[in-house]
Design an enzyme around this catalytic site. Structure first.
Site, mmCIF file in Angstrom:
data_model
loop_
_atom_site.group_PDB
_atom_site.id
_atom_site.type_symbol
_atom_site.label_atom_id
_atom_site.label_comp_id
_atom_site.label_asym_id
_atom_site.label_seq_id
_atom_site.Cartn_x
_atom_site.Cartn_y
_atom_site.Cartn_z
ATOM 1 N N ASP A 1 -24.540 -4.318 -30.793
ATOM 2 C CA ASP A 1 -24.608 -5.692 -30.937
ATOM 3 C C ASP A 1 -25.794 -6.289 -31.533
ATOM 4 O OD1 ASP A 1 -24.215 -8.599 -29.643
ATOM 5 O OD2 ASP A 1 -22.702 -7.452 -28.622
ATOM 6 N N SER B 1 -15.854 -11.592 -27.035
ATOM 7 C CA SER B 1 -16.882 -10.978 -26.948
ATOM 8 C C SER B 1 -17.551 -10.596 -25.524
ATOM 9 C CB SER B 1 -18.018 -11.458 -27.579
ATOM 10 O OG SER B 1 -18.000 -11.145 -28.835
ATOM 11 N N HIS C 1 -26.454 -12.792 -27.802
ATOM 12 C CA HIS C 1 -25.249 -12.111 -27.476
ATOM 13 C C HIS C 1 -25.389 -10.881 -27.055
ATOM 14 C CE1 HIS C 1 -21.370 -10.391 -29.229
ATOM 15 N NE2 HIS C 1 -20.738 -11.749 -29.471
#
Ligand SMILES: *[C@@H]1O[C@H](CO)[C@@H](O)[C@H](O)[C@H]1NC(C)=O
Ligand SMILES: *[C@@H]1O[C@H](CO)[C@@H](O)[C@H](O)[C@H]1NC(C)=O
Ligand SMILES: *[C@@H]1O[C@H](CO)[C@@H](O)[C@H](O)[C@H]1NC(C)=O
Ligand SMILES: *[C@@H]1O[C@H](CO)[C@@H](O)[C@H](O)[C@H]1NC(C)=O
Length: 754
Positions: free
Chosen positions: A156, A539, A213
């Site tokens: 990520d 996600s 994220h």
């Protein structure tokens, strides 16, 4: 951002991001680059065959072998090596900066297999464990040891070291086989965060998360328990990942630029050697044949080493054929809602109230009605999307502005447009496709995200009066929405383009308005100043499944990736909290291409009764049916004789997959399935077939009686048409094996063709 995106719905919808980055790219080419006469070089992924005398896995002479493919001039020159990555596990080959001419030269060399320019991928609580039936100190969760001893690798945007979610209280030291590295400073790594490496070439240095994220997804998979987690006081409670005592190994592969494919492959390579048990990848791109899809390539090698790879299905729903990460050896995860809403209500001058959502709750916002204006009815219809700058010529000062979701503008960015133009508040209404699906975002001003139907009523009200007024009422966190889980409108739908005869997605899990860890510094792009944030996307669903897979791995350490995946799929739920079939964003029953096997049910997945296993050999036979021997070699990393007896090509439905996706015309079709008993030694199952409209489904035998654990039984399923009128439509049903304790269900999709 580009072709490949971080699968998140936070700021930029995938497509617009793609466009905006392409634009930046074009502008920078126009403005700053000198005109280069020679063809430009880019990074290629180069697949080669090993020299005949090379022992696979022995890396001694690989460097010399790889370099021998480079053009002579560069092989000897002073310039820094053009090889970016030398792969050891995921690809027999390397990534290098090459021009098309260089590649032409390489193609003539003995041992060359394939080369192509790399692609760009991009990034697309915590009540959700409880919603999934997991409770601290009660039942399945403590029984599964909270994922203790399992290592989850996360590819990520990096990590926020020191965040309370990555505290290692109660987490044992990593297992002896762990060989990974920590590139964070000082003592940032601990028994929770056991490794952190940076492969993002545009963002060198330690693998710090500059986006949020990566921190969010890692903590969703395996964040430790943190008390008092909330955002703006909402959703207050104990935050934790699904596998709170598992270890995390971070592989940063994404920067602001996106996620380069060759870097993703390098991270896979490292993670396999480091000794992870699972990989969680909330990154994606566009559907491609598996031999040209870096995530499919990396995941195949991981699967061979016993590592389950869980990936986001993408955020291009509700359109059909919008999936990515669809290889059968990947767990493809779609997104659903949970039963928590953060309610913000639009109150109109006619006293009507429309409940919507917003994470940003302002308790001293005056209840006095303000002028209400429809951004799209001021001359230019396109202004309804509230693109940056679009309201500059409209007087919105002190007003409530109605904006429409979509149009390539991120939801939070629309609020910024309103705020910049002096607006007091925003009512964000859905566009038609998103229908009833609303989200709790960290807006930058008072806002309420309402459904399309409610938005239409608000528009009609604005039309009906010369003096429209509105305000927003903030009602806080409300638990118990009976429509949950509902398939999120953005969650990508099947059928799979790359492999239509494998049903995808596999499963859905919580993805909408998910609370998880967030980098501490003030985030200027959203209104979040907390160490937790709520964002939405497939996600967010993917790491839920990664964490659940870790719980299963912890209880059943010897299970193959396919067995873990089967346990998750065959135990999934098809109903919502109201005991109705799971709905989609239109509040209609969601179809099989939205839900796959259904909604994940962790307590049942930990004890599935029977599992469907798939061996590497079976996947190779399936690949031999789909592709040429060279294409198969690119995926499998060795030469395969597809004509021989070992790998007879078999079509998708022949694979022992825990679902069916077939194409049925005049002839009938019969396929075997083999189940392994992982429940009680003595157990007996009878078959229950859920009707597939227009199709006759027969299962033989109708009873499976087991006397031993790990005993295997094979049954066959025959499909034949009952009538021959339909051509082109899809019908669905299921096959379930039922015992006293278990229901082991697989979904069936039939494409009726003539
Ligand atoms: C509101 O009025 C505009 C033009 O005056 C029209 O195009 C639109 O359809 C109306 N909307 C509703 C919901 O009545
Ligand atoms: C729950 O189900 C009942 C009947 O099955 C239905 O009438 C009702 O509208 C449903 N409620 C929700 C919130 O979906
Ligand atoms: C973010 O906000 C801080 C504090 O308000 C400010 O100093 C900084 O310049 C901002 N950064 C960006 C990139 O806008
Ligand atoms: C069925 O549909 C396909 C695709 O549209 C078409 O090519 C085919 O001719 C149709 N067959 C019949 C019998 O109508």
């Amino acid at each position: 951002m580009f072709q490949h995106r971080i699968a998140q719905q936070k700021n930029c919808k995938p497509l617009p991001k793609m466009i905006c980055v392409f634009l930046l790219f074009v502008i920078s080419l126009l403005s700053s680059q000198p005109v280069i006469a020679q063809s430009t070089r880019q990074t290629y992924i180069v697949h080669v065959n090993l020299p005949a005398d090379q022992v696979p896995g022995e890396s001694r002479d690989l460097e010399t072998w790889y370099r021998s493919f480079l053009p002579e001039a560069t092989a000897n020159s002073e310039e820094p090596s053009r090889i970016r990555h030398r792969y050891r596990n995921v690809v027999t080959g390397f990534a290098a900066k090459l021009s098309p001419e260089d590649v032409k030269e390489m193609e003539k060399k003995e041992g060359f297999l394939h080369a192509r320019p790399e692609k760009m991928y991009a990034l697309k609580t915590t009540h959700s464990p409880n919603f999934l039936g997991l409770y601290q100190n009660l039942g399945s969760w403590p029984e599964s040891d909270y994922g203790k001893g399992v290592i989850i690798g996360v590819l990520d945007s990096g990590i926020t070291p020191g965040h309370p979610s990555f505290d290692d209280e109660g987490v044992p030291p990593p297992p002896a086989r762990w060989k990974g590295k920590c590139e964070l400073k000082g003592t940032a790594c601990n028994n929770k965060l056991i490794g952190a490496r940076n492969f993002a070439r545009d963002d060198p240095g330690p693998p710090i998360d500059h986006d949020g994220h990566g921190t969010h997804t890692a903590s969703t998979a395996a964040g430790n328990f943190v008390s008092g987690a909330n955002v703006f006081g909402q959703a207050n409670g104990v935050a934790s990942g699904l596998s709170p005592l598992a270890h995390l190994a971070i592989y940063k592969v994404c920067s602001e630029e996106g996620c380069y494919e060759s870097d993703i492959l390098a991270a896979f390579d490292a993670a396999i050697e480091d000794g992870v048990n699972l990989l969680s990848i909330s990154i994606g791109g566009i559907s491609a044949p598996f031999y040209e899809d870096g995530i499919a390539l990396g995941a195949f090698s991981a699967m061979e080493k016993g590592i389950l790879v869980s990936c986001s299905a993408n955020n291009d729903g509700p359109n059909y054929f919008s999936l990515e990460n669809e290889a059968p050896w990947i767990l493809t995860v779609g997104a659903s809602t949970i039963d928590r809403k953060i309610v913000a209500t639009a109150l109109l001058g006619n006293q009507e109230e429309y409940d919507g959502q917003s994470l940003y709750q302002i308790h001293d916002f005056p209840a006095t009605l303000l002028p209400l204006i429809n951004a799209g009815s001021q001359g230019n219809k396109a202004d309804e999307f509230c693109a940056p700058g679009s309201l500059n010529d409209i007087d919105v000062k002190g007003k409530v502005v109605l904006c429409v979701r979509g149009g390539g503008i991120a939801r939070i960015a629309k609020g910024q447009t309103v705020k910049d133009a002096g607006g007091a508040a925003m009512i964000l209404m859905n566009d038609k496709p998103d229908a009833y699906d609303t989200l709790a975002d960290a807006h930058v001003l008072p806002a309420a995200h309402v459904s399309y139907a409610d938005g239409e009523k608000i528009r009609a009200y604005i039309n009906s009066t010369s003096n429209p007024k509105a305000t927003i009422l903030f009602k806080g966190t409300v638990i118990g929405d009976k429509t949950a889980p509902m398939v999120a409108s953005y969650s990508s739908r099947g059928p799979s383009l790359a492999s239509p005869l494998i049903l995808k997605p596999d499963i859905i899990g919580p993805g909408s308005s998910i609370l998880a860890a967030w980098p501490k510094p003030v985030d200027n792009t959203t209104n979040v100043k907390a160490t937790f944030n709520m964002i939405s996307g497939t996600s967010m669903a993917c790491p839920h499944l990664s964490g659940i897979a870790a719980l299963i791995k912890s209880v059943h350490p010897d299970w193959s990736p396919a067995m873990i995946k089967s346990a998750i799929m065959t135990s999934a739920t098809q109903t919502n909290l109201n005991n109705s079939l799971i709905l989609d964003q239109r509040l209609l029953p969601a179809d099989i291409f939205a839900t796959g096997a259904g909604h994940v049910n962790p307590p049942r997945a930990l004890d599935p009764g029977l599992v469907y296993d798939i061996k590497t050999r079976d996947y190779i036979s399936y690949l031999c049916y789909m592709y040429t021997e060279n294409q198969v070699a690119i995926i499998v990393n060795r030469k395969i004789n597809c004509g021989g007896s070992e790998y007879k090509g078999v079509p998708g439905p022949q694979l022992n997959y825990p679902s069916f996706a077939i194409q049925l015309g005049y002839g009938s079709q019969t396929y075997p399935r083999t189940v392994t008993n992982v429940g009680d030694a003595k157990s007996s199952y009878y078959v229950q077939i859920e009707n597939v409209p227009g199709v006759d489904v027969t299962v033989e035998p109708k009873v499976l009686a087991f006397s031993k654990v790990n005993q295997k039984k094979t049954y066959t399923v025959s499909f034949s048409r009952q009538d021959f009128t339909a051509n082109g439509s899809y019908v669905q049903g299921s096959i379930a094996w039922i015992s006293v304790k278990h229901i082991v269900r697989i979904p069936v999709s039939v494409h009726l063709v003539l």
